[in-house]
Scaffold this active site. Structure first.
Site, PDB file in Angstrom:
ATOM      1  N   GLN A   1       0.836  -1.201   0.000  1.00  0.00           N
ATOM      2  CA  GLN A   1       0.000   0.000   0.000  1.00  0.00           C
ATOM      3  C   GLN A   1       0.870   1.249   0.000  1.00  0.00           C
ATOM      4  OE1 GLN A   1      -3.047  -0.326   2.890  1.00  0.00           O
ATOM      5  NE2 GLN A   1      -3.870   1.702   2.571  1.00  0.00           N
TER       6      GLN A   1
ATOM      7  N   SER B   1       3.977  -5.846   3.270  1.00  0.00           N
ATOM      8  CA  SER B   1       2.659  -5.735   3.896  1.00  0.00           C
ATOM      9  C   SER B   1       1.603  -6.427   3.035  1.00  0.00           C
ATOM     10  CB  SER B   1       2.335  -4.258   4.152  1.00  0.00           C
ATOM     11  OG  SER B   1       1.189  -4.119   4.951  1.00  0.00           O
ATOM     12  N   LEU B   2       0.671  -5.665   2.444  1.00  0.00           N
ATOM     13  CA  LEU B   2      -0.326  -6.253   1.548  1.00  0.00           C
ATOM     14  C   LEU B   2       0.330  -7.156   0.501  1.00  0.00           C
ATOM     15  CD1 LEU B   2      -1.280  -5.360  -1.640  1.00  0.00           C
ATOM     16  CD2 LEU B   2      -2.854  -6.619  -0.192  1.00  0.00           C
TER      17      LEU B   2
ATOM     18  N   ARG C   1      -9.367  -7.754   4.487  1.00  0.00           N
ATOM     19  CA  ARG C   1      -8.264  -7.127   5.227  1.00  0.00           C
ATOM     20  C   ARG C   1      -8.312  -5.607   5.076  1.00  0.00           C
ATOM     21  NH1 ARG C   1      -2.830  -5.485   4.102  1.00  0.00           N
ATOM     22  NH2 ARG C   1      -1.278  -6.152   5.656  1.00  0.00           N
TER      23      ARG C   1
ATOM     24  N   HIS D   1       0.235  -1.440  11.092  1.00  0.00           N
ATOM     25  CA  HIS D   1       1.266  -2.238  11.775  1.00  0.00           C
ATOM     26  C   HIS D   1       1.575  -1.682  13.171  1.00  0.00           C
ATOM     27  CE1 HIS D   1       1.663  -4.399   8.070  1.00  0.00           C
ATOM     28  NE2 HIS D   1       1.853  -3.261   7.431  1.00  0.00           N
TER      29      HIS D   1
ATOM     30  N   GLN E   1       0.789  -9.996  11.116  1.00  0.00           N
ATOM     31  CA  GLN E   1       1.377  -8.910  10.325  1.00  0.00           C
ATOM     32  C   GLN E   1       0.608  -7.597  10.464  1.00  0.00           C
ATOM     33  OE1 GLN E   1       0.458  -7.672   6.557  1.00  0.00           O
ATOM     34  NE2 GLN E   1       2.120  -8.799   5.573  1.00  0.00           N
TER      35      GLN E   1
END
Length: 310
Positions: A11, A93-94, A118, A198, A247
């Site tokens: 992202q 991440s994503l 998510r 996060h 995560q």
């Protein structure tokens, strides 16, 4: 032959128009965007291709758009270069979800629904909290961890040598920025994001994501997928579910992910996603690294030529 590592964008990489020319020139890519529109019940392709950027940047849009875009670029690459062998993959991440889809951990439809959920849960957490993130430039991890403790915020990303991101309540992140020089940090910059990703402020998303992950049929990945949370390979379904859930609130150890792929012998990296940010981070770690960024039809063709020639 070079061992190949795939790295998938996260992202923040999104740009209006992403995937449009790939879909126009490669039917396999167009089909993934068409499937995504059907699966999600809305025109994600139009948002990705036409914007506006404010709509695309919404977490619930940009996460699935980046997921589809990364896999569409990979599919187009495989049309031209064949089903080339991959040693390992990671995603920021994503992007870790995209890496798992590429490795066959779950199918495209299941992965897209999971990513959509998510993004929705993280959107809800952003709205319910007042969060922010800031990049700490020119400091080692220990210095930033000390600052994070003093300011009561979390370490969100360890991206590259000298680049660490903090995350938490907006007022506390702003206080941390003002304290940065006292901790030997050269520069601290507030990031333009919707919330405190996060970090502990994503706790509601963390809890609710467990149910969504439990419903996703999974297989052992076809090639190594490196976890953001552990910085190591994940193999079992339980471990994959646990690390993908963790995560959401844990530190993204991107530096460790890159080192793990290099330790596996990856000598040619392909970044799949807009912007080239991951290639830049990788070059900060290893100045002589061989990496290509693939995000449009032209870069797909250039990368395919390279793969066929090796």
């Amino acid at each position: 032959m070079n061992k190949i590592g795939l790295i998938f964008a996260g992202q923040g990489a999104q740009t209006v128009g992403m995937g449009h020319d790939v879909a126009a020139q490669f039917p396999v890519a167009a089909d993934l965007f068409r499937q995504a529109d059907e699966i999600l019940g809305r025109k994600l392709s139009e948002i990705a291709w036409n914007g506006p950027i404010e709509e695309l940047t919404k977490t619930s849009n940009c996460q699935p758009a980046l997921f589809v875009h990364g896999l569409a670029c990979l599919a187009a690459l495989q049309v031209l270069a064949g089903n080339f062998p991959v040693e390992g993959a990671a995603g920021l991440s994503l992007g870790e979800m995209t890496a798992h889809a590429a490795a066959g951990t779950f199918d495209f439809a299941s992965g897209l629904k999971l990513v959509q959920k998510r993004g929705q849960l993280m959107d809800e957490a952003c709205v319910a909290t007042s969060g922010a993130m800031a990049a700490m430039i020119g400091a080692d991890e220990n210095a930033v961890r000390a600052l994070a403790t003093d300011a009561d915020v979390d370490v969100a990303n360890i991206n590259a040598p000298g680049q660490v991101v903090i995350s938490g309540e907006r007022a506390k992140v702003e206080a941390a920025i003002s304290m940065a020089k006292e901790h030997g940090i050269r520069r601290a910059t507030l990031l333009n994001v919707a919330g405190a990703y996060h970090s502990r402020l994503m706790e509601t998303a963390y809890r609710k994501l467990a149910d969504a992950l439990a419903d996703v049929p999974m297989k052992t990945p076809r090639f190594a997928v490196i976890s953001n949370v552990t910085g190591g390979e994940v193999k079992s379904q339980d471990e994959i579910r646990r690390t993908l859930q963790d995560q959401v609130t844990s530190t993204v150890r991107w530096l460790d992910c890159m080192e793990r792929l290099a330790e596996r012998g990856c000598s040619f990296f392909i970044e799949l996603g807009p912007g080239g940010v991951l290639a830049g981070l990788l070059r900060r770690l290893r100045k002589d690294v061989d990496v290509m960024s693939v995000s449009d039809a032209e870069s797909v063709r250039k990368c395919a030529e390279r793969l066929v020639a090796q």
